[in-house]
Scaffold this active site. Structure first.
Site, PDB file in Angstrom:
ATOM      1  N   ARG A  62       0.824  -1.217   0.000  1.00 33.83           N
ATOM      2  CA  ARG A  62       0.000   0.000   0.000  1.00 33.83           C
ATOM      3  C   ARG A  62       0.849   1.255   0.000  1.00 33.83           C
ATOM      4  NH1 ARG A  62      -2.562  -3.836   2.707  1.00 33.83           N
ATOM      5  NH2 ARG A  62      -1.569  -3.257   4.665  1.00 33.83           N
ATOM      6  N   GLU A  99       4.338  -8.823  15.073  1.00 33.79           N
ATOM      7  CA  GLU A  99       3.651  -9.256  16.294  1.00 33.79           C
ATOM      8  C   GLU A  99       3.626 -10.788  16.375  1.00 33.79           C
ATOM      9  OE1 GLU A  99       0.515  -6.255  15.436  1.00 33.79           O
ATOM     10  OE2 GLU A  99       0.124  -6.478  17.568  1.00 33.79           O
TER      11      GLU A  99
HETATM   12  P1  AMP Z   1       4.337  -2.482  11.582  1.00 33.84           P
HETATM   13  O1  AMP Z   1       5.631  -3.044  11.083  1.00 33.84           O
HETATM   14  O2  AMP Z   1       3.793  -3.251  12.750  1.00 33.84           O
HETATM   15  O3  AMP Z   1       4.416  -0.999  11.847  1.00 33.84           O
HETATM   16  O4  AMP Z   1       3.260  -2.703  10.447  1.00 33.84           O
HETATM   17  C1  AMP Z   1       3.207  -1.816   9.406  1.00 33.84           C
HETATM   18  C2  AMP Z   1       2.838  -2.495   8.110  1.00 33.84           C
HETATM   19  O5  AMP Z   1       1.789  -3.433   8.263  1.00 33.84           O
HETATM   20  C3  AMP Z   1       2.361  -1.454   7.115  1.00 33.84           C
HETATM   21  O6  AMP Z   1       2.913  -1.770   5.856  1.00 33.84           O
HETATM   22  C4  AMP Z   1       0.850  -1.573   7.154  1.00 33.84           C
HETATM   23  O7  AMP Z   1       0.338  -1.523   5.848  1.00 33.84           O
HETATM   24  C5  AMP Z   1       0.556  -2.918   7.776  1.00 33.84           C
HETATM   25  N1  AMP Z   1      -0.347  -2.859   8.935  1.00 33.84           N
HETATM   26  C6  AMP Z   1      -0.058  -3.237  10.197  1.00 33.84           C
HETATM   27  N2  AMP Z   1      -1.109  -3.137  11.003  1.00 33.84           N
HETATM   28  C7  AMP Z   1      -2.100  -2.645  10.245  1.00 33.84           C
HETATM   29  C8  AMP Z   1      -3.471  -2.295  10.520  1.00 33.84           C
HETATM   30  N3  AMP Z   1      -4.018  -2.423  11.732  1.00 33.84           N
HETATM   31  N4  AMP Z   1      -4.201  -1.804   9.501  1.00 33.84           N
HETATM   32  C9  AMP Z   1      -3.664  -1.658   8.266  1.00 33.84           C
HETATM   33  N5  AMP Z   1      -2.397  -1.975   7.944  1.00 33.84           N
HETATM   34  C10 AMP Z   1      -1.625  -2.464   8.931  1.00 33.84           C
END
Ligand code: AMP
Length: 174
Positions: A62, A99
């Site tokens: 995205r 996670e």
């Molecule tokens: P993080 O590494 O945990 O910050 O996750 C970020 C990545 O996962 C990004 O590329 C987001 O598109 C996706 N992502 C993680 N959690 C969500 C969520 N609750 N809603 C949408 N996209 C998420």
């Protein structure tokens, strides 16, 4: 909350238990589909470039959707940060913890050397993805001058994972 933040909040769709149980997925599809809101988002992200930028880096998948329009808006180039095995070699890669489980991102070798990079994605959750991408860009010889997202899930504390990297901004913090 700014007008833009309110507008974004009104165009996000919450999807419970996607892509796995316990995750409240923030779907940006309605936002992207609204021409005026999408334009406002791109202008908002462009305002994060308060120092000169040579190239926008967007994170699969995205992040790509905003990175292309943003690069065009800023008059600079684009580099994709991709998941493992998608880019043709030569690439460098970095693995990081999610996670649940782990993931790997990759960037092309050569393109980033000596470039000032604005790194963007749609959502900041735990911050692991953005951190790994920023570290990888630095390893490839680029300088991350800023990082931006449309939505920051502030309650997950991902911003702290970005400490010491580059200035980080979000158009909407939830
Ligand atoms: P993080 O590494 O945990 O910050 O996750 C970020 C990545 O996962 C990004 O590329 C987001 O598109 C996706 N992502 C993680 N959690 C969500 C969520 N609750 N809603 C949408 N996209 C998420």
């Amino acid at each position: 909350m700014s007008d833009l933040a309110e507008r974004i909040a009104g165009l996000l769709r919450d999807v419970p238990d996607f892509p796995q149980p316990g995750i409240l997925f923030k779907d940006i599809t309605p936002l992207l589909a609204d021409a005026e809101a999408f334009d406002a988002v791109i202008h908002g992200l462009a305002a994060f470039a308060d120092v000169p930028v040579d190239i926008v880096a967007g994170i699969e998948a995205r992040g790509f959707l905003v990175a292309g329009a943003l690069a065009r808006q800023l008059g600079c180039g684009l580099v994709p940060v991709r998941k493992a095995g998608k880019l043709p070699p030569p690439t460098i890669s970095r693995s990081y913890d999610l996670e649940y489980g782990s993931a790997t991102v990759e960037v092309p070798v050569g393109i980033l050397s000596g470039r000032r990079v604005l790194l963007v994605d749609d959502v900041l959750a735990t911050g692991g993805t953005l951190r790994a991408a920023a570290e990888l860009i630095a390893e490839a010889g680029g300088t991350v001058v800023g990082m931006g997202v449309i939505v920051e899930l502030g309650f997950l504390g991902g911003r702290a994972a970005l400490d010491g990297l580059a200035p980080f901004e979000a158009l909407l913090t939830l």
